[in-house]
Design an enzyme around this catalytic site. Structure first.
Site, PDB file in Angstrom:
ATOM      1  N   GLU A   1      -1.774 -26.236   0.307  1.00 13.46           N
ATOM      2  CA  GLU A   1      -1.511 -27.266   1.317  1.00 13.46           C
ATOM      3  C   GLU A   1      -2.730 -27.361   2.231  1.00 13.46           C
ATOM      4  OE1 GLU A   1       2.268 -26.767   3.438  1.00 13.46           O
ATOM      5  OE2 GLU A   1       2.808 -25.280   1.918  1.00 13.46           O
TER       6      GLU A   1
ATOM      7  N   GLN B   1      -7.575 -19.189   4.687  1.00 10.28           N
ATOM      8  CA  GLN B   1      -6.368 -19.021   3.885  1.00 10.28           C
ATOM      9  C   GLN B   1      -5.639 -20.342   3.733  1.00 10.28           C
ATOM     10  OE1 GLN B   1      -4.889 -15.830   6.357  1.00 10.28           O
ATOM     11  NE2 GLN B   1      -3.100 -17.015   6.924  1.00 10.28           N
ATOM     12  N   GLY B   2      -4.993 -20.450   2.576  1.00 10.50           N
ATOM     13  CA  GLY B   2      -4.207 -21.624   2.253  1.00 10.50           C
ATOM     14  C   GLY B   2      -2.884 -21.188   1.648  1.00 10.50           C
ATOM     15  N   TYR B   3      -1.910 -22.058   1.749  1.00  3.64           N
ATOM     16  CA  TYR B   3      -0.562 -21.733   1.282  1.00  3.64           C
ATOM     17  C   TYR B   3      -0.226 -22.515   0.029  1.00  3.64           C
ATOM     18  CZ  TYR B   3      -0.099 -18.927   5.347  1.00  3.64           C
ATOM     19  OH  TYR B   3      -0.292 -17.930   6.275  1.00  3.64           O
ATOM     20  N   ILE B   4       0.128 -21.788  -1.019  1.00  7.05           N
ATOM     21  CA  ILE B   4       0.553 -22.373  -2.284  1.00  7.05           C
ATOM     22  C   ILE B   4       2.035 -22.721  -2.196  1.00  7.05           C
ATOM     23  CG2 ILE B   4       0.888 -21.907  -4.750  1.00  7.05           C
ATOM     24  CD1 ILE B   4      -1.602 -20.038  -4.516  1.00  7.05           C
TER      25      ILE B   4
END
Length: 155
Positions: free
Chosen positions: A81, A27-30
């Protein structure tokens, strides 16, 4: 309206390892800030976009949407990020509940905790013998915190 009610605990043993099934999560954070997050996640070949509100005692708004895997991959590359959160999620049944044990990889390797989702904040549940101290509401154990403050640099 989507509401997530979740409690989070540290792990004290390995009894969970022989029960349940496991999947690889990335998972990645926008966006992360001001109590709101937008993240993209893959579970195997499935893409998911999630929007979460402010966490107040383990309760928050949560909206999840399936998206094409190729869209998720493009979001990782162009919008998220770094570093990404990589973990193995073990879904462990225990007395009518599914405990999600997250075993982190990459820069967060060595960190393991468990979560349980509830239908209401006062719902009763029994803790398996491998469940330790509760850390619900401690931002240090939020995945979004681990992006900027990986477990590998904790003292």
């Amino acid at each position: 309206m989507g509401i997530e009610i979740e409690k989070k605990f540290l792990i004290t043993g390995d009894g969970w390892r022989t029960i349940g099934k496991s999947d690889h999560y990335r998972q990645g954070y926008i966006h992360s800030g001001e109590g709101k997050t937008v993240r993209v996640r893959t579970i195997g070949q499935r893409g998911i976009l999630t929007i979460k509100g402010h966490n107040e005692g383990g309760i928050r708004l949560e909206f999840e949407y399936d998206i094409p895997f190729s869209d998720a991959e493009q979001m990782f590359t162009e919008l998220c990020e770094k570093p990404f959160i990589e973990k193995i999620r073990h879904k462990v049944p225990w007395e009518g509940f599914i405990w999600e044990v997250d075993e982190f990889q990459g820069e967060n390797k060595g960190l393991i905790f468990a979560e349980i989702e509830l239908d209401h904040p006062d719902q009763h549940f029994s803790k398996p013998p491998w469940i330790g101290r509760e850390v619900t509401g401690n931002p240090r154990y939020y995945n979004v915190f681990l992006v900027k403050n990986p477990f590998s640099i904790w003292k």
